[in-house]
Design an enzyme around this catalytic site. Structure first.
Site, PDB file in Angstrom:
ATOM      1  N   TYR A  48       6.311  -2.677   5.144  1.00 50.98           N
ATOM      2  CA  TYR A  48       5.159  -2.671   4.234  1.00 50.98           C
ATOM      3  C   TYR A  48       4.015  -3.502   4.807  1.00 50.98           C
ATOM      4  O   TYR A  48       2.865  -3.060   4.829  1.00 50.98           O
ATOM      5  CB  TYR A  48       5.577  -3.221   2.870  1.00 50.98           C
ATOM      6  CG  TYR A  48       4.408  -3.501   1.951  1.00 50.98           C
ATOM      7  CD1 TYR A  48       3.698  -2.455   1.363  1.00 50.98           C
ATOM      8  CD2 TYR A  48       4.021  -4.807   1.675  1.00 50.98           C
ATOM      9  CE1 TYR A  48       2.619  -2.715   0.527  1.00 50.98           C
ATOM     10  CE2 TYR A  48       2.951  -5.072   0.839  1.00 50.98           C
ATOM     11  CZ  TYR A  48       2.253  -4.023   0.263  1.00 50.98           C
ATOM     12  OH  TYR A  48       1.177  -4.287  -0.559  1.00 50.98           O
ATOM     13  N   THR A  89      -8.791   8.028  -9.788  1.00 50.79           N
ATOM     14  CA  THR A  89      -7.797   9.034  -9.429  1.00 50.79           C
ATOM     15  C   THR A  89      -6.419   8.643  -9.953  1.00 50.79           C
ATOM     16  O   THR A  89      -6.063   7.466 -10.000  1.00 50.79           O
ATOM     17  CB  THR A  89      -7.700   9.259  -7.905  1.00 50.79           C
ATOM     18  OG1 THR A  89      -6.911   8.218  -7.301  1.00 50.79           O
ATOM     19  CG2 THR A  89      -9.080   9.301  -7.272  1.00 50.79           C
ATOM     20  N   SER A 117      -5.568  -4.720   0.929  1.00 49.26           N
ATOM     21  CA  SER A 117      -4.461  -5.054   1.816  1.00 49.26           C
ATOM     22  C   SER A 117      -3.485  -5.922   1.031  1.00 49.26           C
ATOM     23  O   SER A 117      -3.121  -5.601  -0.098  1.00 49.26           O
ATOM     24  CB  SER A 117      -5.000  -5.766   3.062  1.00 49.26           C
ATOM     25  OG  SER A 117      -3.965  -6.207   3.911  1.00 49.26           O
ATOM     26  N   LYS A 143      -0.165  -2.794   6.035  1.00 47.38           N
ATOM     27  CA  LYS A 143      -1.332  -3.572   5.636  1.00 47.38           C
ATOM     28  C   LYS A 143      -2.010  -4.224   6.840  1.00 47.38           C
ATOM     29  O   LYS A 143      -3.236  -4.393   6.858  1.00 47.38           O
ATOM     30  CB  LYS A 143      -0.939  -4.611   4.585  1.00 47.38           C
ATOM     31  CG  LYS A 143      -0.458  -3.995   3.275  1.00 47.38           C
ATOM     32  CD  LYS A 143      -1.489  -3.026   2.687  1.00 47.38           C
ATOM     33  CE  LYS A 143      -1.081  -2.510   1.329  1.00 47.38           C
ATOM     34  NZ  LYS A 143      -2.105  -1.595   0.744  1.00 47.38           N
TER      35      LYS A 143
END
Length: 282
Positions: free
Chosen positions: A150, A34, A136, A154
């Site tokens: 951020y 994608t 992750s 994760k």
């Protein structure tokens, strides 16, 4: 799982996604990759391989994720390996991040991952086979100055994957969360990394130092993305894959440092930790 696997890889236009797509195709597998835009560019990068299909997807679009996955499943007949790779970093102090910056990071790194996972799992459940691999970060195992928001996305991916692994195991489906350390990709480039618009002077010595470090270390990270991609091929081929796969000596060192500190804190506070049960609990 069939010998020739079908991979569905989000964010396949560059970085880890591109290297994993290259490795999977080189291994004789099929790949649905994608991209957010310009699918022809990815097709050119992968030499218009016969086993490649490219689909345009913004993973924050739930309906778009379902349509993209359906297109891939109908094209190849199945989906064996999902690699949730698409995401981006946000560098800044927790206080500096605006609600909009935080929400967008979660929209992509957590809710986008869930959109794609929910779209793929019905196909894997019908096959009674498959492997969900979520990317992750070392920042998902241990906090870092400047990476609190951020890293929290994760940390969410870690918890989601651990639960998925238990829920999917009886259905013949595996789930693994991979925690890369610092790899020499474009993650620290402006194309992959956002920095908070707010900068608070009081954090100059901590977060400010991390901002400078991120600039200086860019393209000098120790990890080799091609070796990471080779590890993904091994992971997908494993009959008994792990739930966690930390990649890189830096990740391993950071995790061991954290667990050692955690054990020390448990030892220091053991009487408090163990003294909170009701008296009637044996």
């Amino acid at each position: 799982m069939s010998k020739q696997k079908v991979w569905y890889i989000t964010g396949a236009s560059r970085g880890f996604g591109l290297e994993i797509a290259k490795a999977a195709l080189a291994a004789g597998d099929k790949v649905a990759g994608t991209v957010r835009s310009n699918p022809e560019h990815l097709a050119e990068q992968l030499n218009h391989h016969d086993n490649l299909m490219v689909t345009v997807l913004d993973i924050t679009d739930e309906a778009g994720a379902a349509a993209s996955v359906k297109q891939a499943a109908e094209h190849f007949g199945r989906i064996d390996v999902l690699v949730n790779n698409a995401g981006y970093g946000l560098l800044g102090a927790v206080e500096e991040a605006t609600s909009g910056e935080v929400r967008q990071n979660y929209e992509v790194n957590v809710f986008g991952l869930l959109n794609v996972t929910r779209a793929v799992l019905p196909y894997m459940r019908s096959q009674r086979s498959g492997h969900v691999i979520n990317i992750s970060s070392v920042g998902g195992l241990s906090g870092y100055i400047g990476w609190g928001i951020y890293g929290s996305t994760k940390f969410a991916v870690e918890g989601i994957t651990e639960s998925l692994a238990m829920e999917l195991a009886p259905l013949g489906i595996h789930a693994t969360v991979v925690e890369p350390g610092f790899f020499r990709t474009d993650f620290l480039d402006e194309t992959s990394l956002s920095r908070t618009g707010n900068v608070i002077e009081d954090y100059a010595a901590t977060v400010g130092g991390m901002r400078s470090f991120a600039t200086e270390v860019n393209k000098k990270q120790p990890g080799d993305p091609r070796k990471l991609a080779a590890a993904f091929i091994q992971l997908a081929d494993s009959e008994h894959p792990p739930v966690h796969l930390p990649l890189g000596n830096d990740t391993l060192a950071r995790y061991r440092e954290k667990t050692a500190q955690f054990e020390q804190e448990i030892s220091d506070w053991h009487s408090v930790i163990t003294g909170t049960d009701h008296d009637d609990v044996i």
